[in-house]
Scaffold this motif. Sequence first.
Motif, PDB file in Angstrom:
ATOM      1  N   GLY A  41      32.789  10.836  27.895  1.00  0.00           N
ATOM      2  CA  GLY A  41      33.360  11.277  29.043  1.00  0.00           C
ATOM      3  C   GLY A  41      34.933  11.676  28.980  1.00  0.00           C
ATOM      4  N   SER A  45      36.415  15.526  28.589  1.00  0.00           N
ATOM      5  CA  SER A  45      37.431  15.815  29.581  1.00  0.00           C
ATOM      6  C   SER A  45      38.848  16.030  28.965  1.00  0.00           C
ATOM      7  CB  SER A  45      37.656  14.939  30.461  1.00  0.00           C
ATOM      8  OG  SER A  45      36.135  14.252  31.443  1.00  0.00           O
ATOM      9  N   SER A  46      39.094  15.353  27.942  1.00  0.00           N
ATOM     10  CA  SER A  46      40.369  15.799  27.117  1.00  0.00           C
ATOM     11  C   SER A  46      40.480  17.018  26.559  1.00  0.00           C
ATOM     12  CB  SER A  46      40.671  14.794  26.171  1.00  0.00           C
ATOM     13  OG  SER A  46      40.735  13.490  26.710  1.00  0.00           O
ATOM     14  N   SER A 189      33.863  21.930  28.691  1.00  0.00           N
ATOM     15  CA  SER A 189      34.609  20.388  28.627  1.00  0.00           C
ATOM     16  C   SER A 189      34.594  20.289  30.243  1.00  0.00           C
ATOM     17  CB  SER A 189      35.861  20.664  28.002  1.00  0.00           C
ATOM     18  OG  SER A 189      35.845  21.184  26.821  1.00  0.00           O
ATOM     19  N   ALA A 190      34.945  21.061  31.067  1.00  0.00           N
ATOM     20  CA  ALA A 190      35.438  20.689  32.500  1.00  0.00           C
ATOM     21  C   ALA A 190      34.161  20.380  33.161  1.00  0.00           C
ATOM     22  CB  ALA A 190      36.034  22.033  33.257  1.00  0.00           C
ATOM     23  N   GLY A 193      32.871  16.847  31.614  1.00  0.00           N
ATOM     24  CA  GLY A 193      33.845  15.860  32.241  1.00  0.00           C
ATOM     25  C   GLY A 193      33.443  15.390  33.960  1.00  0.00           C
ATOM     26  N   LEU A 194      33.106  16.849  34.505  1.00  0.00           N
ATOM     27  CA  LEU A 194      32.625  16.228  35.911  1.00  0.00           C
ATOM     28  C   LEU A 194      31.279  15.767  35.938  1.00  0.00           C
ATOM     29  CD1 LEU A 194      33.133  16.977  38.988  1.00  0.00           C
ATOM     30  CD2 LEU A 194      31.891  19.191  38.464  1.00  0.00           C
ATOM     31  N   LEU A 197      32.380  12.041  35.278  1.00  0.00           N
ATOM     32  CA  LEU A 197      32.974  11.569  36.605  1.00  0.00           C
ATOM     33  C   LEU A 197      32.017  10.847  37.826  1.00  0.00           C
ATOM     34  CD1 LEU A 197      35.586  11.010  38.013  1.00  0.00           C
ATOM     35  CD2 LEU A 197      35.788  13.436  38.665  1.00  0.00           C
ATOM     36  N   LEU A 202      33.939   7.968  33.433  1.00  0.00           N
ATOM     37  CA  LEU A 202      35.128   8.285  33.432  1.00  0.00           C
ATOM     38  C   LEU A 202      36.301   7.714  33.863  1.00  0.00           C
ATOM     39  CD1 LEU A 202      36.752  10.725  31.999  1.00  0.00           C
ATOM     40  CD2 LEU A 202      36.655  11.922  34.027  1.00  0.00           C
ATOM     41  N   PHE A 207      41.664   7.929  30.249  1.00  0.00           N
ATOM     42  CA  PHE A 207      41.740   9.371  29.929  1.00  0.00           C
ATOM     43  C   PHE A 207      43.185   9.841  29.814  1.00  0.00           C
ATOM     44  CE2 PHE A 207      42.376  13.476  32.588  1.00  0.00           C
ATOM     45  CZ  PHE A 207      41.504  14.228  31.647  1.00  0.00           C
TER      46      PHE A 207
END
Length: 252
Positions: A41, A45-46, A189-190, A193-194, A197, A202, A207
């Motif tokens: 995660g 996200s990074s 990625s967004a 990552g969501l 999360l 996450l 992070f």
Amino acid sequence: MIFLSMLFLGTLIGFVGAGGAGVTITLLTVGFNIPIHIALGVALSSMVFTMISGVISHLRENEVELKTGLIIGLGGVIGAFVGAKFSTIIPENILSIFTALMIILSALILYIKVYHNDSLNKYLKVPTTSLAGKKFYIYGILVGCINGFLSGAFGIEAAAFIQISLLIIFGVPLLKSIGTCMLIILPISASGGLGYLTSGNLDFTIFLQTVAGLMIGAFIGSKFTHLAPKPILKFAIVAMPTIGGLILLLFH
């Protein structure tokens, strides 16, 4: 320690010019004993923040197939979110193995592109005409969903797989495939990552340290790229994910 480690890793990534998600995962899991789901995660996200400057730069240079990138990115949003949710049901030890294998496979594709690009162009049948109509949208969404799923499930940016897809399915020129690939990775990625999360995988403290270290380090490392001999850069591009994948596979 995480920030300092990511600062060093970010410097290497900036120097080499590669994504580094796989190495980030390995460093977090093996180096700091962080659970693989959280590491995936954080790494995925990074990528949102490490891709932004690259996308802007390529857009300014007109090195992005915007329509193709947006359609594949749309499919990627769906695939990445589903992939992130799917990863939560995979046991940690199994997920670590599959993630390591994906990183090594990405490194193999990079090796072929870096050292045997002429052979790759010889055997790949690159389309001479662009896809159009319904076929373009259907293929775009499907390619996006598949690559997005791989990225979301295993926390990697899947750049090698996306670039190959752009070259052999959509006939995107090599120069534009790099910028288009970065544009596609951004929403993937967004969304991934969501997904992590909303699954509780996450950790914001980890992070923030990871993003800060990678971004500052990448800025520093990029200043030295032009000083390195090309053979060293080519070796480093392939070596980083290879070493990261092998370490994760052997010590997870």
